[in-house]
Design a protein around this motif. Structure first.
Motif, PDB file in Angstrom:
ATOM      1  N   ILE A 192       0.884  -1.561  -0.201  1.00 53.76           N
ATOM      2  CA  ILE A 192      -0.150  -0.287  -0.016  1.00 53.76           C
ATOM      3  C   ILE A 192       0.932   1.060  -0.242  1.00 53.76           C
ATOM      4  N   VAL A 193       0.656   1.957  -0.711  1.00 53.73           N
ATOM      5  CA  VAL A 193       1.405   3.771  -0.703  1.00 53.73           C
ATOM      6  C   VAL A 193       0.667   4.682  -1.175  1.00 53.73           C
ATOM      7  N   GLY A 194       0.858   5.504  -0.349  1.00 58.99           N
ATOM      8  CA  GLY A 194      -0.163   6.276   1.131  1.00 58.99           C
ATOM      9  C   GLY A 194      -0.956   5.950   1.900  1.00 58.99           C
ATOM     10  N   LEU A 195      -0.658   6.764   2.834  1.00 61.21           N
ATOM     11  CA  LEU A 195      -1.633   5.736   4.815  1.00 61.21           C
ATOM     12  C   LEU A 195      -2.544   6.362   4.790  1.00 61.21           C
ATOM     13  N   GLY A 196      -3.181   7.487   4.573  1.00 62.86           N
ATOM     14  CA  GLY A 196      -3.916   7.819   4.969  1.00 62.86           C
ATOM     15  C   GLY A 196      -4.595   6.644   5.295  1.00 62.86           C
ATOM     16  N   TRP A 197      -6.244   7.311   5.122  1.00 58.03           N
ATOM     17  CA  TRP A 197      -7.973   7.116   5.871  1.00 58.03           C
ATOM     18  C   TRP A 197      -8.036   5.433   4.812  1.00 58.03           C
ATOM     19  N   PRO A 198      -7.801   5.691   3.600  1.00 54.71           N
ATOM     20  CA  PRO A 198      -8.098   4.734   2.487  1.00 54.71           C
ATOM     21  C   PRO A 198      -6.900   3.373   3.100  1.00 54.71           C
ATOM     22  N   GLY A 199      -5.789   3.957   2.761  1.00 46.67           N
ATOM     23  CA  GLY A 199      -4.438   3.227   3.041  1.00 46.67           C
ATOM     24  C   GLY A 199      -5.087   2.651   4.333  1.00 46.67           C
ATOM     25  N   GLY A 221      -2.786   5.238  -2.574  1.00 46.66           N
ATOM     26  CA  GLY A 221      -3.895   5.704  -1.894  1.00 46.66           C
ATOM     27  C   GLY A 221      -3.179   7.254  -2.092  1.00 46.66           C
ATOM     28  N   LEU A 222      -2.393   7.671  -2.601  1.00 48.03           N
ATOM     29  CA  LEU A 222      -1.959   9.122  -2.683  1.00 48.03           C
ATOM     30  C   LEU A 222      -3.094   9.986  -3.587  1.00 48.03           C
ATOM     31  N   PRO A 223      -2.350  11.490  -2.959  1.00 51.55           N
ATOM     32  CA  PRO A 223      -3.186  12.120  -3.368  1.00 51.55           C
ATOM     33  C   PRO A 223      -3.297  12.168  -5.037  1.00 51.55           C
ATOM     34  N   ASN A 224      -4.150  12.939  -6.148  1.00 49.91           N
ATOM     35  CA  ASN A 224      -4.783  12.153  -6.751  1.00 49.91           C
ATOM     36  C   ASN A 224      -3.897  12.439  -8.561  1.00 49.91           C
ATOM     37  N   ALA A 225      -3.234  13.517  -8.289  1.00 47.98           N
ATOM     38  CA  ALA A 225      -2.311  13.821  -9.172  1.00 47.98           C
ATOM     39  C   ALA A 225      -1.094  13.211  -9.216  1.00 47.98           C
ATOM     40  N   ALA A 268      -8.599  19.114   3.729  1.00 52.65           N
ATOM     41  CA  ALA A 268      -7.341  19.493   3.737  1.00 52.65           C
ATOM     42  C   ALA A 268      -6.807  18.993   2.904  1.00 52.65           C
ATOM     43  N   GLY A 269      -6.368  17.331   3.967  1.00 51.28           N
ATOM     44  CA  GLY A 269      -5.164  16.051   3.893  1.00 51.28           C
ATOM     45  C   GLY A 269      -3.847  16.751   3.715  1.00 51.28           C
ATOM     46  N   VAL A 270      -2.951  16.324   3.848  1.00 48.35           N
ATOM     47  CA  VAL A 270      -1.703  16.544   4.034  1.00 48.35           C
ATOM     48  C   VAL A 270      -1.260  17.713   3.276  1.00 48.35           C
ATOM     49  N   VAL A 313     -17.068  11.971  -7.967  1.00 48.10           N
ATOM     50  CA  VAL A 313     -16.826  11.281  -8.280  1.00 48.10           C
ATOM     51  C   VAL A 313     -17.879   9.722  -7.711  1.00 48.10           C
ATOM     52  N   HIS A 314     -18.370   9.907  -6.058  1.00 49.54           N
ATOM     53  CA  HIS A 314     -18.815   8.865  -5.743  1.00 49.54           C
ATOM     54  C   HIS A 314     -20.260   9.073  -5.627  1.00 49.54           C
ATOM     55  N   ALA A 315     -20.511   9.907  -5.868  1.00 45.12           N
ATOM     56  CA  ALA A 315     -22.773  10.899  -5.838  1.00 45.12           C
ATOM     57  C   ALA A 315     -22.822  10.574  -7.194  1.00 45.12           C
ATOM     58  N   GLU A 350     -17.130  -2.570   3.579  1.00 42.14           N
ATOM     59  CA  GLU A 350     -17.499  -2.130   1.730  1.00 42.14           C
ATOM     60  C   GLU A 350     -15.963  -2.490   1.216  1.00 42.14           C
ATOM     61  N   PHE A 351     -14.742  -1.839   2.340  1.00 33.35           N
ATOM     62  CA  PHE A 351     -13.753  -2.160   1.766  1.00 33.35           C
ATOM     63  C   PHE A 351     -13.294  -3.909   1.575  1.00 33.35           C
ATOM     64  N   ALA A 352     -13.762  -4.530   2.590  1.00 30.55           N
ATOM     65  CA  ALA A 352     -13.798  -5.797   2.939  1.00 30.55           C
ATOM     66  C   ALA A 352     -13.837  -6.790   1.617  1.00 30.55           C
TER      67      ALA A 352
HETATM   68  N1  LIG Z   1     -12.937   5.225  -1.055  1.00 32.86           N
HETATM   69  C1  LIG Z   1     -12.793   6.625  -0.223  1.00 32.86           C
HETATM   70  O1  LIG Z   1     -13.863   6.714   0.909  1.00 32.86           O
HETATM   71  C2  LIG Z   1     -11.547   7.565   0.036  1.00 32.86           C
HETATM   72  C3  LIG Z   1     -11.618   8.975   1.336  1.00 32.86           C
HETATM   73  C4  LIG Z   1     -10.964   9.260   1.230  1.00 32.86           C
HETATM   74  C5  LIG Z   1      -9.450   9.666   0.218  1.00 32.86           C
HETATM   75  N2  LIG Z   1      -9.795   8.722  -0.362  1.00 32.86           N
HETATM   76  C6  LIG Z   1      -8.518   9.190  -1.367  1.00 32.86           C
HETATM   77  O2  LIG Z   1      -7.806   8.452  -1.049  1.00 32.86           O
HETATM   78  C7  LIG Z   1      -6.639   9.246  -1.767  1.00 32.86           C
HETATM   79  C8  LIG Z   1      -5.350   9.854   0.005  1.00 32.86           C
HETATM   80  O3  LIG Z   1      -6.385  10.714   0.496  1.00 32.86           O
HETATM   81  P1  LIG Z   1      -6.108  11.051   1.827  1.00 32.86           P
HETATM   82  O4  LIG Z   1      -7.296  11.414   2.620  1.00 32.86           O
HETATM   83  O5  LIG Z   1      -5.758   9.801   2.527  1.00 32.86           O
HETATM   84  O6  LIG Z   1      -4.684  12.180   1.738  1.00 32.86           O
HETATM   85  P2  LIG Z   1      -4.036  12.303   2.956  1.00 32.86           P
HETATM   86  O7  LIG Z   1      -3.269  13.534   2.206  1.00 32.86           O
HETATM   87  O8  LIG Z   1      -4.502  12.514   4.511  1.00 32.86           O
HETATM   88  O9  LIG Z   1      -2.642  11.252   2.536  1.00 32.86           O
HETATM   89  C9  LIG Z   1      -1.873  11.038   1.520  1.00 32.86           C
HETATM   90  C10 LIG Z   1      -0.526   9.855   2.133  1.00 32.86           C
HETATM   91  O10 LIG Z   1       0.610  10.326   1.059  1.00 32.86           O
HETATM   92  C11 LIG Z   1       1.551  10.255   1.440  1.00 32.86           C
HETATM   93  N3  LIG Z   1       2.602  10.773   0.375  1.00 32.86           N
HETATM   94  C12 LIG Z   1       2.306  11.957  -0.325  1.00 32.86           C
HETATM   95  N4  LIG Z   1       2.693  12.095  -1.610  1.00 32.86           N
HETATM   96  C13 LIG Z   1       3.854  10.383  -1.299  1.00 32.86           C
HETATM   97  C14 LIG Z   1       4.514   9.930  -2.183  1.00 32.86           C
HETATM   98  N5  LIG Z   1       5.429  10.714  -3.223  1.00 32.86           N
HETATM   99  N6  LIG Z   1       5.574   8.088  -1.662  1.00 32.86           N
HETATM  100  C15 LIG Z   1       4.837   7.962  -0.797  1.00 32.86           C
HETATM  101  N7  LIG Z   1       3.294   8.546   0.201  1.00 32.86           N
HETATM  102  C16 LIG Z   1       3.303   9.347  -0.618  1.00 32.86           C
HETATM  103  C17 LIG Z   1       1.359  11.676   2.725  1.00 32.86           C
HETATM  104  O11 LIG Z   1       2.295  11.602   3.401  1.00 32.86           O
HETATM  105  C18 LIG Z   1       0.343  10.819   2.687  1.00 32.86           C
HETATM  106  O12 LIG Z   1       0.550  10.092   4.503  1.00 32.86           O
HETATM  107  C19 LIG Z   1      -6.762  10.677  -2.272  1.00 32.86           C
HETATM  108  O13 LIG Z   1      -6.861  10.144  -4.317  1.00 32.86           O
HETATM  109  C20 LIG Z   1      -8.195  10.654  -1.988  1.00 32.86           C
HETATM  110  O14 LIG Z   1      -9.191  11.008  -3.054  1.00 32.86           O
HETATM  111  C21 LIG Z   1     -11.052   8.174  -1.153  1.00 32.86           C
END
Ligand SMILES: NC(=O)c1ccc[n+]([C@@H]2O[C@H](COP(=O)([O-])OP(=O)(O)OC[C@H]3O[C@@H](n4cnc5c(N)ncnc54)[C@H](O)[C@@H]3O)[C@@H](O)[C@H]2O)c1
Length: 369
Positions: free
Chosen positions: A11-18, A75-79, A164-166, A186-188, A321-323
């Motif tokens: 998993i890359v990007g360890l926010g809520w969805p990660g 689970g990274l920022p969209n770009a 906001a996000g990180v 996207v969800h709606a 849902e995730f499972a």
């Molecule tokens: N499925 C859902 O319901 C749901 C909910 C929330 C967010 N999301 C999506 O998940 C994605 C992340 O959202 P979030 O809220 O977790 O954002 P966030 O900013 O909380 O987390 C993003 C993580 O990515 C890391 N990151 C950034 N650049 C990186 C890189 N180059 N290499 C490694 N790590 C890097 C950051 O340090 C951070 O921990 C978004 O695309 C968002 O749309 C989906």
């Protein structure tokens, strides 16, 4: 892959969805939480403590070099969705990427082709397709209790919920690709489009707005916080959508402890009946008492029935849902199931989003492609 082998996932990007994907993998016999990667050392350490991946990385490209890694969850920022999905596919890894699949349809077409040419799975994250209410709604529609769906309305609206996000990336177009539309929209839209049977989109008339800059603390705010419009489909069905991070919503929208007021709801209409799916965080409010309601014409009377949905018995809805979603992804890799969230549908979804932004800029209805 051999059916006896567990699939090693990073998993890359360890926010809520990660974290939700990690829970799903740790509960699955089909996959293993093999690796985790984040630039943020504090998050990486906390994640390692909670979920116990075997390997930790701060570089995604280093993680991809691991020959034992079979698949990645992004689970990274969209770009970063497009470049990281592409590099993962080119490294021979299957991909599950969070929503939005990419920043635009052209990028998604490239990923779709790349995955197909390499016989790999590209899967887009839209876990809400797997909620018990959505699954029950699909069954009611398949039983033809509504008749042919000709119209739908869908919304994810918040009165005070600009994320906001990180580092504040959600409101920075160069990192997010857009605002409320590409985030909540996207969800709606997908919820309605999925229930309608994913008809071919034809034209869009939409308008986006930025009206609440005073609520945003992030350095950059150059995206929309409101988006409204209509989508026409080839089968002549239409879909109205309302999406906002912030608006002065009226009191028919239920209170939300974190976001003022909020509502995620989708209604589809047929000649025999209509069906309303309301996401769980509004349930128990007097305004939205049930997650799935059917309104049927019974000899001239419009009768409402609250339909039973699967009882999760103490399991958190999002965890469920995730499972379910991640199991479908893993079974696709094993060749046992086809993708519910397929790359071809991700292309169409991004074509709809592109057209929404084009229509808003042009100030008129535009064709989808
Ligand atoms: N499925 C859902 O319901 C749901 C909910 C929330 C967010 N999301 C999506 O998940 C994605 C992340 O959202 P979030 O809220 O977790 O954002 P966030 O900013 O909380 O987390 C993003 C993580 O990515 C890391 N990151 C950034 N650049 C990186 C890189 N180059 N290499 C490694 N790590 C890097 C950051 O340090 C951070 O921990 C978004 O695309 C968002 O749309 C989906």
């Amino acid at each position: 892959m051999s059916l006896s082998q567990s699939i090693n996932v990073g998993i890359v990007g360890l926010g809520w969805p990660g974290e939700r994907h990690a829970e799903a993998l740790n509960a699955s016999a089909l996959g293993t939480l093999y690796a985790a990667c984040d630039l943020n050392a504090v998050r990486l350490k906390a994640f390692a403590g909670s979920f116990g991946p075997k390997r930790l990385f701060t570089s995604f490209d280093e993680m991809l070099l691991d020959p034992d890694l079979n698949a990645v969850v992004i689970g990274l920022p969209n770009a970063l969705h497009y470049p990281c999905s592409l590099r993962a596919l080119q490294a021979g890894k299957h991909v599950l990427c969070e929503k939005p699949p990419t920043m635009n349809a052209e990028q998604m077409r490239t990923l779709h082709g790349e995955a197909r040419n390499r016989s790999l799975i590209y899967y887009f994250g839209r876990q809400m397709r797997f909620s018990p209410a959505m699954q029950a709604a699909k069954r009611v529609i398949a039983e033809r209790r509504l008749g042919e769906i000709y119209f739908a309305e869908t919304m994810w609206i918040r009165s005070r919920g600009t994320p906001a996000g990180v580092d504040g990336w959600f409101t920075d177009r160069s990192k997010s690709g857009g605002g409320a539309m590409i985030d909540l929209g996207v969800h709606a839209i997908d919820a309605a489009w999925y229930l309608m049977g994913t008809p071919q989109p034809r034209a869009v008339s939409a308008q986006t707005y930025q009206k609440f800059p005073q609520l945003v603390e992030s350095k950059v705010f150059d995206v929309e916080d409101n988006a409204y419009g209509m989508i026409r489909f080839e089968n002549s069905a239409t879909l109205l959508f309302k999406v906002c991070w912030a608006a002065n919503l009226t009191d028919d929208v239920p209170p939300d402890p974190k976001r003022g007021r909020s509502l995620l709801s989708t209604t589809v209409y047929g000649p025999k009946g209509s069906l309303k799916v309301t996401d769980v965080f509004n349930i128990n409010s007097s305004i939205c008492p049930s997650p799935l309601a059917l309104f049927e014409d019974k000899v001239g009377d419009l009768v409402k029935t609250d339909l039973a949905v699967q009882d999760l018995r103490g399991v958190r809805l999002r965890a469920f849902e995730f499972a379910e979603q991640d199991t479908n992804f893993l079974r696709c890799i094993r060749g046992e199931e086809s993708a519910v969230n397929s790359s071809s549908q991700a292309v169409q979804l991004m074509e709809i989003l592109d057209a929404i932004y084009r229509s808003s800029q042009a100030g008129k209805e535009v064709p989808v492609i």
